[in-house]
Design an enzyme around this catalytic site. Structure first.
Site, PDB file in Angstrom:
ATOM      1  CD  GLU A  46     -29.629  17.951  -1.626  1.00  0.00           C
ATOM      2  OE1 GLU A  46     -28.865  18.794  -1.146  1.00  0.00           O
ATOM      3  OE2 GLU A  46     -29.351  17.243  -2.595  1.00  0.00           O
TER       4      GLU A  46
ATOM      5  CG  HIS B  34     -32.149  19.992  -8.161  1.00  0.00           C
ATOM      6  ND1 HIS B  34     -32.545  18.767  -8.633  1.00  0.00           N
ATOM      7  CD2 HIS B  34     -30.942  19.779  -7.569  1.00  0.00           C
ATOM      8  CE1 HIS B  34     -31.633  17.866  -8.348  1.00  0.00           C
ATOM      9  NE2 HIS B  34     -30.653  18.450  -7.693  1.00  0.00           N
TER      10      HIS B  34
END
Lengths: 443, 443
Positions: free
Chosen positions: A49, A272
């Site tokens: 990402e 995360h």
């Protein structure tokens, strides 16, 4: 078995949640990540990402001294988001774009635009050829009614194919990334069983991190309760996996995750948690390969094959569900297109009637005519594009289903060499109690 | 070196030109192809442009006895057109879709809709693991001004990457297909030099077929003079390539092509000529591998590396040309979109003025207003889609360029081990006298 020819490799993996202007505190978090990476000096850093190439270039500049070699895997409209930074020279790279990755009209989920892929980099680690993979699979937005499940299963299928077929010449295989699958999810079992990849979290000698190795946790301030659904404490969806070969044994000496916060900073690196695995690579001498290692018994090989047949059959059932769904959607698109066309003809007929029969006596409703025509064209255009899209989706799903059927039949062929192993109780079952579909060899 | 452990494998390749309702005499030609294949009983049949799955299934039915194993590679909207029929069991398949393949708006060329790819099938041929590849690259419509050249070069780049990375575990590598490249074209040199694949036509002991091994010939009734351009006799663009390994030596005993007609039939099988190669696979015992074979001298390895650096640099230059072109097209799309938007605003302003100032005194030109609005929207939609498409094209080209830069730097690193080999005269040059671009290592 302590060996003089051992290399310690610290592998790091993080989903950076790097959507410019949309992800919270994005520039600050990238600054924190860059700082931490240059301080920690991991040997291999696998990022997901990193949606903007500018952010990648910024990190590259910051890590020029500690991680002189790096690669950004380009794909799709806004890139694959995958990047690797390493101390070792990158000899070769290759990228495989998954054939399925959500729907373009689900713009709020955005996965389609990301061009999800798996990136591979070939490194030389202490004389060993290491194939390092980084990937990010389609997100799971609703576990109960997961319309993306067939897409994710096909991605897992293509991921295992890619790793299996490209790693034959590798001495060491390492995969890091956000798989968006729980440890016992179908795609994860498919990947691990087929490739033989081992999970660092399960294999590590020492662990320091979140409970059950979770990487998406309730304690992270960027995570909302809604995102975790029934798993109120968190879930484990990020992994560092590895595989030994005949030339090298890999051991995971320790593993750690961040715990939802960073000391001296107001927020964590990402939504995360970050993973770090300390792997020990031990070169095996050719003599050792055959003699020193415990040879697998016929039974365990047969058991593994039978388990694999079950998992692939289960995956095939899931892909078939996706096929039915895509067929239904394509049918709906075609039906709507026909309706749009019928409406257009009806309109033309209405327009033709006053022109032919009534002449200029009655005023012609121009505005409604044009508006309706535009509507018809819009319907036709949209449904045609959707029809093309669903056709492509169908082709990909059918392709995966074909390959799976072939794989099952090939595995069963191999299994016939081990008559004792059947019938068989598969050692691992899905926790959700999903029934694997009945298997009918069609070829 | 005659060996008891040798297997003869007859490989067949044909571009079937199978566009239903558009290709001439399509059903009759498929019937002829099926008949010939079931009679000739080749061991491995590689077909391209089988655009309809129905035609594949028809062939499959017809060849059920002679070629019990087959696979159709699905991809894109109308499929990849690639199929394999074989006597050997197919253990595994994998397909790689090229990231670039023409433009969707060039509908009359149609390549984009084909979803061009390379398909791989893993076979067991006489105890040897054979990776068999079948592919079809983007067509060349105008050699002088070939706007698809960067796309074809990237396809050749991805093809060599795919073959190189997936064939490490294979004992035998065979590639058949329509490469749409002349023997000395850049993409062809890139493919052969990087993978080490050998051309059956150049290696064969015996040849029976068209002059210079041509596969698109003037004598074929389906071929017009225009298609061949300056090459009035024909061109060679279809190939069967192969590669030996440490476990098996491959020799091409004989090769043949069709010659533009089929006895007792009014027309040939296709617009392309069919290729048949008789390959002899000789298993090498492990002892033989090191001692029996001529070891490559340092000089030849260095020469090969230096040649490869030249070819990759040339390919990089070509990709850069494509990059500039895609950037220009994207810029044009963006500029047109801005113009469309400005027109829309202008129209809204004109609409607002009579409504605000003149009220209902003057009749409002509804028809022109709606027509213009529709035009503006159409411009905006089209240019937005084009912008997204060119962005994806740019990403793919940049990705290939990055990988090529990395490859050149890695090759040069290896080359530094052979100081004698530089400076170097590359043994093969493009016949068109294209100058390879200057190389500036940027990393």
């Amino acid at each position: 078995m302590d060996n003089a020819d051992s290399v310690n490799v610290r592998v790091f993996s993080l989903n950076c949640w790097g959507i410019r202007y949309l992800s919270k505190h994005c520039p600050q978090r990238y600054a924190m990540i860059g700082e931490m990476l240059s301080k920690e000096e991991h040997d291999i850093v696998l990022l997901q990402e990193v949606w903007s190439e500018k952010d990648y270039l910024c990190l590259k500049k910051k890590l020029a001294c500690t991680h002189p070699h790096s690669h950004y895997f380009k794909s799709g409209v806004i890139g694959s988001g995958l990047a690797i930074f390493t101390k070792y020279r990158i000899h070769d790279t290759f990228v495989y774009r998954y054939s399925l990755n959500g729907y373009p009209y689900m713009a709020h989920h955005g996965d389609w635009f990301g061009g999800k892929a798996v990136g591979m980099a070939v490194l030389n680690v202490g004389g060993l050829t290491a194939n390092v993979y980084v990937t990010h699979l389609h997100a799971e937005y609703c576990r109960e009614k997961d319309s993306y499940l067939p897409h994710r299963v096909v991605q897992a299928w293509e991921l295992q194919q890619f790793i299996r077929h490209t790693s034959a010449g590798a001495d060491v295989v390492i995969l890091g990334g956000d798989l968006n699958m729980h440890p016992q999810d179908l795609g994860n079992r498919l990947l691990r069983s087929y490739t033989g990849l081992q999970d660092s979290y399960l294999e590590t000698a020492k662990f320091d991190g979140c409970e059950d190795g979770m990487t998406l946790i309730a304690d992270n301030p960027f995570i909302t309760e809604k995102e975790l659904g029934p798993f109120d404490k968190g879930i484990r969806i990020d992994y560092i996996l590895f595989k030994s070969s005949s030339k090298a044994d890999i051991h995971c000496d320790s593993m750690s995750t961040t715990k939802g916060s960073v000391p001296d900073h107001p927020f964590p690196y990402s939504d995360h948690e970050a993973l770090t695995a300390e792997l020990r690579l031990e070169s095996c001498s050719p003599a050792e390969t055959g003699a020193d290692r415990p040879s697998k018994t016929q039974d365990s090989t047969a058991g593994r094959l039978a388990e694999l047949v079950d998992i692939v059959t289960e995956a095939r059932t899931e892909v078939k569900v996706g096929l039915h769904c895509a067929e239904r959607m394509r049918y709906t698109a075609a039906r709507t297109a026909v309706m749009g066309l019928a409406l257009l003809f009806l309109e033309l007929a209405i327009a033709a009637v006053p022109w032919l029969a009534l002449g200029a006596e009655q005023p012609f409703p121009r505005t409604s005519f044009y508006l309706l025509a535009v509507l018809c064209f819009a319907i036709l255009l949209t449904t045609s594009l959707l029809y093309i899209f669903y056709t492509m989706e169908l082709k990909s799903l059918q392709g995966a289903e074909d390959q799976m059927r072939l794989a099952v039949s090939s595995l069963q062929e191999k299994l016939r060499g081990f008559p004792l192993a059947q019938p068989h109780n598969p050692p691992r079952r899905p926790p959700e109690g999903q029934e694997p579909g009945a298997f009918h060899p069609e070829e």
